[in-house]
Design a protein around this motif. Structure first.
Motif, short mmCIF file in Angstrom:
data_model
loop_
_atom_site.label_atom_id
_atom_site.label_comp_id
_atom_site.label_asym_id
_atom_site.label_seq_id
_atom_site.Cartn_x
_atom_site.Cartn_y
_atom_site.Cartn_z
N VAL A 51 -58.09 3.18 -24.03
CA VAL A 51 -59.32 2.74 -23.36
C VAL A 51 -60.50 2.81 -24.32
CG1 VAL A 51 -60.98 3.32 -21.54
CG2 VAL A 51 -58.52 3.30 -21.04
N GLU A 52 -60.60 3.92 -25.04
CA GLU A 52 -61.72 4.06 -25.98
C GLU A 52 -61.63 3.04 -27.12
OE1 GLU A 52 -62.70 8.82 -25.37
OE2 GLU A 52 -61.38 8.21 -27.00
N GLU A 53 -60.42 2.79 -27.60
CA GLU A 53 -60.25 1.83 -28.68
C GLU A 53 -60.55 0.41 -28.22
OE1 GLU A 53 -56.69 0.11 -31.58
OE2 GLU A 53 -56.45 2.03 -30.56
N GLN A 54 -60.04 0.03 -27.04
CA GLN A 54 -60.24 -1.33 -26.55
C GLN A 54 -61.68 -1.59 -26.12
OE1 GLN A 54 -57.30 -2.55 -23.66
NE2 GLN A 54 -55.59 -1.90 -24.95
N SER A 55 -62.43 -0.53 -25.86
CA SER A 55 -63.85 -0.70 -25.52
C SER A 55 -64.72 -0.72 -26.77
CB SER A 55 -64.31 0.44 -24.61
OG SER A 55 -64.39 1.66 -25.33
N VAL A 56 -64.08 -0.78 -27.94
CA VAL A 56 -64.80 -0.71 -29.23
C VAL A 56 -65.62 0.58 -29.27
CG1 VAL A 56 -66.03 -2.10 -30.94
CG2 VAL A 56 -64.96 -3.22 -29.01
N HIS A 57 -65.02 1.62 -28.72
CA HIS A 57 -65.58 2.98 -28.75
C HIS A 57 -66.92 3.10 -28.01
CE1 HIS A 57 -62.36 4.11 -31.47
NE2 HIS A 57 -62.64 3.04 -32.17
N ARG A 58 -67.14 2.20 -27.06
CA ARG A 58 -68.31 2.35 -26.21
C ARG A 58 -68.04 3.33 -25.07
NH1 ARG A 58 -69.92 -3.61 -24.62
NH2 ARG A 58 -67.65 -3.85 -24.69
N VAL A 59 -66.75 3.50 -24.72
CA VAL A 59 -66.37 4.43 -23.66
C VAL A 59 -65.98 5.76 -24.29
CG1 VAL A 59 -64.64 4.93 -21.89
CG2 VAL A 59 -65.62 2.63 -22.06
N ASP A 60 -66.49 6.83 -23.72
CA ASP A 60 -66.19 8.19 -24.17
C ASP A 60 -65.61 8.94 -22.98
OD1 ASP A 60 -66.12 10.84 -24.96
OD2 ASP A 60 -68.20 10.92 -25.65
N TRP A 67 -68.79 5.14 -18.66
CA TRP A 67 -67.64 4.53 -17.99
C TRP A 67 -67.97 3.21 -17.30
CZ3 TRP A 67 -65.65 9.53 -15.13
CH2 TRP A 67 -65.23 10.47 -16.10
N ALA A 68 -69.22 2.80 -17.34
CA ALA A 68 -69.60 1.56 -16.65
C ALA A 68 -69.55 0.36 -17.60
CB ALA A 68 -70.98 1.70 -16.03
N ASN A 69 -70.41 0.36 -18.60
CA ASN A 69 -70.51 -0.79 -19.50
C ASN A 69 -69.39 -0.76 -20.55
OD1 ASN A 69 -72.91 -1.62 -18.24
ND2 ASN A 69 -74.13 -0.23 -19.52
N GLY A 70 -68.73 -1.89 -20.69
CA GLY A 70 -67.68 -1.98 -21.69
C GLY A 70 -66.34 -1.48 -21.24
N TRP A 71 -66.20 -1.15 -19.96
CA TRP A 71 -64.90 -0.69 -19.47
C TRP A 71 -63.89 -1.82 -19.64
CZ3 TRP A 71 -63.33 4.05 -18.48
CH2 TRP A 71 -62.14 4.26 -17.78
N PRO A 72 -62.78 -1.59 -20.38
CA PRO A 72 -61.92 -2.71 -20.78
C PRO A 72 -60.79 -3.03 -19.81
CG PRO A 72 -61.21 -0.71 -21.88
CD PRO A 72 -62.40 -0.32 -21.02
N ILE A 73 -60.88 -2.52 -18.59
CA ILE A 73 -59.78 -2.68 -17.63
C ILE A 73 -60.27 -3.47 -16.43
CG2 ILE A 73 -58.11 -1.45 -16.18
CD1 ILE A 73 -58.47 0.95 -18.08
N GLY A 74 -59.46 -4.43 -15.99
CA GLY A 74 -59.83 -5.26 -14.85
C GLY A 74 -59.77 -4.53 -13.54
#
Length: 345
Positions: A51-60, A67-74
């Motif tokens: 999740v962190e990798e697919q969000s380009v490390h915007r998610v921690d 957990w809101a912006n850049g969440w990479p899951i539909g």
């Protein structure tokens, strides 16, 4: 459905009589202890890594404020469009308990394990607003759909044996395809003439209670699918079929299959199923795993090569993994080209 301590009744894989009777009646069964507590923790950490990798490390993972912006899951909670290929995911695929369960149901050891994805749903109630914050908020917009019942087979093709001219076909692994899509949809187009039983499965990596999000299905529907197809006009030719309009009454028969972490649920593909939405303070975390008869694989050695390319460096493949990843086919070829010891002495 039968319950135990707030979860759907689960069985030890050794209780063959009990789990087979349950499976025959309901079309699914839950087996406890598919993986260890330690392996569950490694798997959860690996999901977060993805999740962190697919969000380009915007998610921690440690900061709910991210957990809101850049969440990479539909909205339906499936992680990305690529298979999970970390060491924990592969270890789960070679679980002796999962292998034993599928061997019992499919009545064969000649099987291949799917290379599918993780599932992950955010909490939606009492979510901390930031790291180390005592302030919380509800996030109902993260829940996803309450129901999206579907089949991962074409029910009309399955019950009649007919195949639409524009229907899906099984992937030929000799055809080059570097994407993970053939793995993700693998087996969906299998015909009843090829297998007597088509199965799917999900491994719970966190407790999945009534409100946590999880697996939803219409139990016993495998007993009525043929009759349902007789009364419902064909609605699509592909191997992913949403519940057609006019059948909303079936949603009233759907049941939440609550599971403890480390448990594994297998179900017949004839069952309408989907995820149910998360309305709790907890994460829903899972991995999708199924085994298929090896006889359904087109060009099995090519598939085994595709699997081997995806294995992590230094990953230890168990005897179960050698078989269900198809690597034993490659070992035979490798041994065939090695010179005899006497020839080099």
């Amino acid at each position: 459905l039968p319950q135990e301590d707030g979860f759907v009744k689960a069985f030890d894989v050794g209780d063959k009589e009990g789990l087979l009777a349950f499976f025959e009646e309901y079309g699914f069964v839950v087996v406890r202890g598919a993986i260890s507590e330690e392996q569950t923790e490694r798997s959860v950490a690996e999901v977060w890594d993805m999740v962190e990798e697919q969000s380009v490390h915007r998610v921690d993972r440690a900061d709910p404020g991210t957990w809101a912006n850049g969440w990479p899951i539909g909205g339906v909670g499936v992680v990305g469009m690529s298979s999970c290929v970390g060491p924990a995911a592969w270890e789960n695929r070679q679980s002796p308990v999962i292998d034993e369960l599928f061997r019992l149901l499919l009545q064969t050891e000649d099987m291949v394990a799917s290379v599918d994805r993780y599932g992950f749903m955010r909490p939606t109630r009492s979510v901390p607003v930031a790291k180390n914050s005592s302030e919380t908020e509800d996030r109902p917009e993260w829940r996803g759909p309450a129901s999206w019942l579907h089949w991962d087979l074409n029910p009309w093709d399955w019950t009649t044996g007919d195949t639409a001219a524009d229907g899906d076909s099984l992937h030929d692994w000799a055809t080059p395809d570097l994407s993970d899509k053939p793995f993700i949809i693998e087996g969906n187009a299998t015909r009843r003439a090829e297998v007597a039983l088509k199965l799917q499965g999900v491994l719970a990596l966190a407790d999945s209670g009534e409100d946590d999000g999880g697996f939803l299905c219409v139990p016993r529907f495998h007993k009525y699918l043929e009759q349902w197809c007789e009364y419902n006009k064909r609605n699509g030719s592909k191997s992913f079929v949403p519940l057609p309009p006019g059948n909303e009454y079936l949603k009233d028969h759907a049941c939440k299959i609550t599971m403890r972490k480390g448990s594994f649920c297998v179900w017949r593909s004839e069952l309408l199923h989907c995820n149910y939405s998360n309305a709790s303070p907890n994460f829903r975390i899972c991995q999708y795993i199924k085994y298929m008869p090896a006889s359904t694989v087109r060009a099995p050695k090519h598939r085994a090569e595709a699997v081997r390319r995806r294995l992590p460096k230094d990953f230890v493949v168990s005897p179960v993994g050698q078989r269900v990843f198809g690597l034993n086919l490659l070992e035979a070829d490798d041994a065939a080209v090695l010179p005899d010891k006497s020839e080099v002495e």
